[in-house]
Design a protein around this motif. Structure first.
Motif, mmCIF file in Angstrom:
data_model
loop_
_atom_site.group_PDB
_atom_site.id
_atom_site.type_symbol
_atom_site.label_atom_id
_atom_site.label_comp_id
_atom_site.label_asym_id
_atom_site.label_seq_id
_atom_site.Cartn_x
_atom_site.Cartn_y
_atom_site.Cartn_z
ATOM 1 N N UNK A 1 11.795 -18.555 43.341
ATOM 2 C CA UNK A 1 10.591 -19.119 43.736
ATOM 3 C C UNK A 1 9.450 -18.328 42.736
ATOM 4 N N UNK A 2 8.782 -19.083 42.213
ATOM 5 C CA UNK A 2 7.378 -18.606 41.286
ATOM 6 C C UNK A 2 6.144 -19.335 41.579
ATOM 7 N N UNK A 3 5.355 -18.389 41.434
ATOM 8 C CA UNK A 3 3.840 -19.022 41.275
ATOM 9 C C UNK A 3 3.223 -18.791 40.162
ATOM 10 N N UNK A 4 2.487 -19.695 39.974
ATOM 11 C CA UNK A 4 2.062 -19.907 38.305
ATOM 12 C C UNK A 4 0.296 -19.863 38.581
ATOM 13 N N UNK A 5 -0.227 -18.761 37.753
ATOM 14 C CA UNK A 5 -1.737 -18.790 37.825
ATOM 15 C C UNK A 5 -2.059 -18.845 36.295
ATOM 16 N N UNK A 6 -2.756 -19.820 36.076
ATOM 17 C CA UNK A 6 -3.315 -20.150 34.824
ATOM 18 C C UNK A 6 -4.671 -20.936 34.869
ATOM 19 N N UNK A 7 -5.935 -20.299 33.979
ATOM 20 C CA UNK A 7 -7.179 -21.080 34.239
ATOM 21 C C UNK A 7 -7.084 -22.444 33.596
ATOM 22 N N UNK A 8 -6.151 -22.875 32.696
ATOM 23 C CA UNK A 8 -5.923 -23.993 32.117
ATOM 24 C C UNK A 8 -4.923 -24.853 33.133
ATOM 25 N N UNK A 9 -5.625 -25.621 33.717
ATOM 26 C CA UNK A 9 -4.687 -26.471 34.878
ATOM 27 C C UNK A 9 -3.534 -27.037 33.945
ATOM 28 N N UNK A 10 -3.781 -27.674 32.897
ATOM 29 C CA UNK A 10 -2.783 -28.280 32.166
ATOM 30 C C UNK A 10 -1.721 -27.602 31.798
ATOM 31 N N UNK A 11 -1.954 -26.376 31.309
ATOM 32 C CA UNK A 11 -0.868 -25.496 31.025
ATOM 33 C C UNK A 11 0.001 -24.991 32.307
ATOM 34 N N UNK A 12 -0.657 -24.897 33.496
ATOM 35 C CA UNK A 12 0.006 -24.695 34.731
ATOM 36 C C UNK A 12 0.929 -25.715 35.306
ATOM 37 N N UNK A 13 0.296 -26.885 34.986
ATOM 38 C CA UNK A 13 1.119 -28.111 35.524
ATOM 39 C C UNK A 13 2.225 -28.487 34.446
ATOM 40 N N UNK A 14 2.293 -28.115 33.295
ATOM 41 C CA UNK A 14 3.061 -28.329 32.311
ATOM 42 C C UNK A 14 4.224 -27.383 32.483
ATOM 43 N N UNK A 15 3.990 -26.097 32.831
ATOM 44 C CA UNK A 15 5.073 -25.071 33.009
ATOM 45 C C UNK A 15 5.641 -25.541 34.216
ATOM 46 N N UNK A 16 4.871 -25.819 35.258
ATOM 47 C CA UNK A 16 5.698 -26.346 36.432
ATOM 48 C C UNK A 16 6.594 -27.394 36.307
ATOM 49 N N UNK A 17 6.343 -28.288 35.419
ATOM 50 C CA UNK A 17 7.141 -29.376 35.359
ATOM 51 C C UNK A 17 8.464 -29.169 34.487
#
Length: 209
Positions: free
Chosen positions: A2-18
């Motif tokens: 389980x991982x939480x991603x925190x990044x102020x660039x929402x596109x980066x965060x969503x890309x990492x999630x995918x």
């Protein structure tokens, strides 16, 4: 994992999630945009690893890491940033984060997460090569090393490893045989419960500088 991603660039965060969730066993349990949200997400989900940017609004990743690690030093935080800023690296080391890698090394993110989840400390090659110049200081002596059961000769060898010397170079510098250096290193790693030379160098900069 389980991982939480925190990044102020929402596109980066969503890309990492995918990208990360395309791998079996990876679950992104929360996404945030700043350090304050990182703290809240950790308290809510208690992820195996917190993957976090450094430069963010309201509260930086370093500030959030300091807050969380003051609560529990065993929290696994992997800092992911576009900046190999010297000051950030030093702060990250002293805070006790489990890793610091650059975003441009995208292929290294998943292996780094797995390594951190398995209890290893991970710093990108760009960071490791900077450590000797950033944190160089005379070899420590007295109670600092004795607190870890390290002898003066072992301390000398640890310092040489932290400076990036290989066994042959250490042997020449300290007038020892390579076999003796190998024996010393085995004893040191066992004594400090460390796995390899990289962890030993990081131990030096965290505890003996």
């Amino acid at each position: 994992m389980n991982i939480c991603i925190v990044d102020d660039d929402k596109l980066v965060a969503l890309s990492l999630k995918t990208i990360l969730e395309a791998n079996a066993g990876i679950n992104i349990c929360g996404i945030g945009e700043n350090g304050e949200e990182a703290i809240d997400l950790y308290h809510q989900h208690h992820p195996d690893v917190l993957l976090m940017d450094i430069r963010m609004s309201k509260m930086s990743g370093l500030e959030a890491a300091a807050h969380l690690l003051s609560e529990d030093s065993s929290i696994k935080i992997l800092l992911l940033t576009t900046f190999s800023d010297d000051e950030y690296i030093i702060k990250a080391l002293h805070l006790g984060v489990k890793g610091y890698i650059l975003k441009q090394n995208f292929e290294s993110i998943l292996p780094a997460l797995i390594a951190v989840d398995n209890g290893q400390t991970v710093f990108g090659d760009e960071v490791v090569t900077k450590l000797p110049d950033l944190l160089r200081s005379p070899a420590p002596s007295g109670p600092q090393t004795q607190d870890f059961g390290i002898t003066p000769k072992e301390s000398e060898i640890i310092e040489k490893v932290a400076d990036g010397l290989n066994n042959k170079e250490i042997a020449a510098a300290l007038y020892l045989s390579e076999g003796t250096v190998r024996n010393y290193l085995s004893t040191i790693l066992e004594k400090l419960n460390l796995r390899d030379r990289t962890q030993l160098a990081i131990f030096y900069y965290r505890h003996l500088v």
